[in-house]
Design a protein around this motif. Sequence first.
Motif, PDB file in Angstrom:
ATOM      1  N   UNK A   1     -15.607  26.628  -2.712  1.00 23.38           N
ATOM      2  CA  UNK A   1     -14.924  25.824  -3.727  1.00 23.38           C
ATOM      3  C   UNK A   1     -13.952  24.855  -3.064  1.00 23.38           C
ATOM      4  N   UNK A   2     -13.549  23.798  -3.789  1.00 19.08           N
ATOM      5  CA  UNK A   2     -12.484  22.922  -3.303  1.00 19.08           C
ATOM      6  C   UNK A   2     -11.205  23.747  -3.064  1.00 19.08           C
ATOM      7  N   UNK A   3     -10.399  23.387  -2.092  1.00 15.46           N
ATOM      8  CA  UNK A   3     -10.474  22.156  -1.296  1.00 15.46           C
ATOM      9  C   UNK A   3     -11.362  22.264  -0.061  1.00 15.46           C
ATOM     10  N   UNK A   4     -11.831  23.492   0.260  1.00 15.66           N
ATOM     11  CA  UNK A   4     -12.639  23.639   1.475  1.00 15.66           C
ATOM     12  C   UNK A   4     -14.017  23.008   1.319  1.00 15.66           C
ATOM     13  N   UNK A   5     -14.569  23.069   0.121  1.00 12.19           N
ATOM     14  CA  UNK A   5     -15.911  22.548  -0.092  1.00 12.19           C
ATOM     15  C   UNK A   5     -16.044  21.923  -1.462  1.00 12.19           C
TER      16      UNK A   5
END
Length: 247
Positions: A108-112
């Motif tokens: 999930x955001x913020x990592x992906x």
Amino acid sequence: MNTLKSRLGAEVEVGTFLKFPVIESVELMSIAGFDLVVIDLEHSPMSIESAARLLAMAKALKIESLVRIPSHGYEWVQRSLDAGARGVLVPHVDNAEQAEQLVAAAHFPPRGHRGFGPTTRAGGWAVDPETDYRLEANTAALVVQIESGEGVADVEGILAAGVDSVFVGPADLSVALGVEPGSPELARASRTVLDAAKAHGIPCGIAAGSGERARQLVDEGYDYAVVGNDATMLGSSASAMVAAFRR
């Protein structure tokens, strides 16, 4: 240290591939004592719907599960994880850029940029109060398969991208390198991947053709092995029975 044990929630040493779209395959492999089943969407005609049924059985039997997806597409990562897979095994990861894109697809955001969909098996269908969808997502394993000379050459970059495990595919790797299975060149390439994974503290798995070979590879330092598949097991057993009868 980020280990496959912490990702899959069990001590995983030996698994097998599943090619038949029947829940009995999961049941039989659980009875046999496998730690892991890998539902193979790359080398079978199985659909995502069939895979979802096998994942439901794996969850009920508390046997760990990966889905080997057929391509690097975001949709395969998303749908497999939402269907309840404990992780995805991604074939033909050849460089750091591909690994980075897969890491982004799995988080999930913020990592992906993985989509948030708790109304799924991974989210307890949004009705199970014991299921934390974000936790399920954060503990899903991204396993990348290295099976080319390019992948071996860029293994350091692939590991640095944030993958949870690397997996050596000896069959494709031997074809890509233009060498025979069991050759010194193949052994050196596989060892390069294993040594790099050890240096990074990342689990390294490998495919094997027999239980004896799988045991040997784990004893040599691989963290886990995936041996055989349900289709070949059935065919081999049937062939042996007929051969014994004909004799």
